[in-house]
Design an enzyme around this catalytic site. Structure first.
Site, PDB file in Angstrom:
ATOM      1  N   GLY A   1       0.820  -1.193   0.000  1.00  0.00           N
ATOM      2  CA  GLY A   1       0.000   0.000   0.000  1.00  0.00           C
ATOM      3  C   GLY A   1       0.863   1.256   0.000  1.00  0.00           C
ATOM      4  O   GLY A   1       2.088   1.203   0.073  1.00  0.00           O
ATOM      5  N   GLY A   2       0.206   2.403  -0.088  1.00  0.00           N
ATOM      6  CA  GLY A   2       0.912   3.672  -0.010  1.00  0.00           C
ATOM      7  C   GLY A   2       1.420   4.164  -1.339  1.00  0.00           C
ATOM      8  O   GLY A   2       1.084   3.649  -2.409  1.00  0.00           O
TER       9      GLY A   2
ATOM     10  N   CYS B   1       5.781  10.227  -0.497  1.00  0.00           N
ATOM     11  CA  CYS B   1       4.403   9.866  -0.156  1.00  0.00           C
ATOM     12  C   CYS B   1       3.385  10.863  -0.714  1.00  0.00           C
ATOM     13  O   CYS B   1       2.232  10.887  -0.275  1.00  0.00           O
ATOM     14  CB  CYS B   1       4.225   9.719   1.356  1.00  0.00           C
ATOM     15  SG  CYS B   1       5.302   8.462   2.069  1.00  0.00           S
TER      16      CYS B   1
ATOM     17  N   ILE C   1       4.944   6.555  -3.233  1.00  0.00           N
ATOM     18  CA  ILE C   1       6.362   6.381  -3.517  1.00  0.00           C
ATOM     19  C   ILE C   1       7.216   6.735  -2.299  1.00  0.00           C
ATOM     20  O   ILE C   1       6.893   7.653  -1.540  1.00  0.00           O
ATOM     21  CB  ILE C   1       6.783   7.243  -4.727  1.00  0.00           C
ATOM     22  CG1 ILE C   1       8.254   7.000  -5.097  1.00  0.00           C
ATOM     23  CG2 ILE C   1       6.510   8.719  -4.476  1.00  0.00           C
ATOM     24  CD1 ILE C   1       8.663   7.661  -6.403  1.00  0.00           C
ATOM     25  N   THR C   2       8.293   5.990  -2.125  1.00  0.00           N
ATOM     26  CA  THR C   2       9.260   6.304  -1.078  1.00  0.00           C
ATOM     27  C   THR C   2      10.645   5.947  -1.569  1.00  0.00           C
ATOM     28  O   THR C   2      10.817   5.390  -2.660  1.00  0.00           O
ATOM     29  CB  THR C   2       8.923   5.578   0.239  1.00  0.00           C
ATOM     30  OG1 THR C   2       9.675   6.161   1.305  1.00  0.00           O
ATOM     31  CG2 THR C   2       9.217   4.087   0.156  1.00  0.00           C
TER      32      THR C   2
ATOM     33  N   ALA D   1       8.931   5.665   7.561  1.00  0.00           N
ATOM     34  CA  ALA D   1       7.818   5.403   6.642  1.00  0.00           C
ATOM     35  C   ALA D   1       7.294   3.988   6.852  1.00  0.00           C
ATOM     36  O   ALA D   1       8.049   3.081   7.232  1.00  0.00           O
ATOM     37  CB  ALA D   1       8.266   5.594   5.195  1.00  0.00           C
ATOM     38  N   ILE D   2       6.001   3.800   6.579  1.00  0.00           N
ATOM     39  CA  ILE D   2       5.342   2.501   6.722  1.00  0.00           C
ATOM     40  C   ILE D   2       4.596   2.191   5.430  1.00  0.00           C
ATOM     41  O   ILE D   2       3.901   3.047   4.877  1.00  0.00           O
ATOM     42  CB  ILE D   2       4.315   2.501   7.877  1.00  0.00           C
ATOM     43  CG1 ILE D   2       4.936   2.988   9.178  1.00  0.00           C
ATOM     44  CG2 ILE D   2       3.681   1.116   8.035  1.00  0.00           C
ATOM     45  CD1 ILE D   2       5.753   1.988   9.912  1.00  0.00           C
ATOM     46  N   GLY D   3       4.713   0.963   4.962  1.00  0.00           N
ATOM     47  CA  GLY D   3       3.926   0.499   3.814  1.00  0.00           C
ATOM     48  C   GLY D   3       3.860  -1.013   3.851  1.00  0.00           C
ATOM     49  O   GLY D   3       4.906  -1.680   3.838  1.00  0.00           O
TER      50      GLY D   3
END
Length: 247
Positions: free
Chosen positions: A83-84, A185, A86-87, A154-156
């Site tokens: 999910g989410g 993000c 771009i990072t 960051a979390i994904g």
């Protein structure tokens, strides 16, 4: 069953594990955990991969085409199934992929909050005050005289057959110049930081690793915990539909 911690590409002089190789390793570990018997006592069941990557941009399922960097500086730009948006991942950033079976009483959002809480506690141990920002995933510093709200972790994630994949990244002493190549993000009104930038001294992955392992073991034991109070809510970045001229 104890939660297994496995490190890769973190030795001195190593620049990390190729993202695609780590993704394949995730899939292998995920398949093994899916097929393994579920502990009858509800004990933690899974493996956490802890590593770093060479420079790479990864684009979650909500990434719009215009959000990808026009000049990635030689780094790969990879579409992924988490999910989410771009990072960025690169040397000096600790990346964690908890591949764990979620107990029936732990919802996906509860799991994400536990991972965030573990990272908040790591930052607190090092003298950096952080919290969640409702509406925006990850771990944040409040706006102050040094700058706007800024993300430090960051979390994904992805959950398949009750087992998690992908995970988090915590900026230790990563080169923040990479973040000028894109809008992390999709959030335009906030910044990105690192433990080293906030503390004014070099904080390495080796410094952070034992703290991350400790707090993940604690929070992923699925016991009740006291959550750090949130900061003010912020809107989620909107999706932007681009119209092709003449379409």
């Amino acid at each position: 069953m104890a939660l297994e911690m496995r490190t890769h590409g973190l030795d001195d002089g190593e620049t990390g594990v190729d993202y695609r190789a780590a993704w394949e390793l995730q899939r292998e570990v995920h398949a093994a955990i899916v097929d393994a018997p579920v502990p009858a006592d509800g004990a933690p069941h899974g493996t956490v991969l802890l590593l770093q990557h060479p420079p790479v941009f990864t684009c979650g399922k909500r990434t719009d085409a215009h959000e990808k960097p026009l000049d990635p500086g030689g780094a790969d730009v990879i579409d992924v199934d988490r999910g989410g948006k771009i990072t960025f991942h690169g040397p000096g950033q600790l990346v964690g992929y908890p591949i764990v079976r979620l107990p029936d009483h732990v919802l996906v959002v509860d799991y994400v909050r536990r991972v965030e809480e573990a990272l908040i506690r790591v930052c607190r141990d090092l003298g950096v005050t952080t919290a969640r920002v409702p509406g925006r995933s990850g771990v944040w510093l409040r706006a102050d005289d040094r700058g706007p709200e800024r993300k430090i972790a960051a979390i994904g994630i992805r959950v398949s057959r009750g087992v998690t994949m992908h995970g988090f990244s915590l900026n230790c002493d990563v080169d923040l110049g990479w973040y000028a190549r894109f809008t992390p993000c999709g959030i335009t009104d906030a910044g990105v930081t690192s433990l080293s930038a906030e503390l004014g001294s070099d904080v390495t992955i080796a410094d952070v690793l034992p703290l991350v392992e400790h707090h993940l073991r604690d929070l992923l034991a699925w016991a009740p915990y006291d959550a750090t109070p949130d900061y003010e809510a912020r809107p989620e970045p909107p999706r932007i539909a681009l119209v092709t001229p003449g379409a």
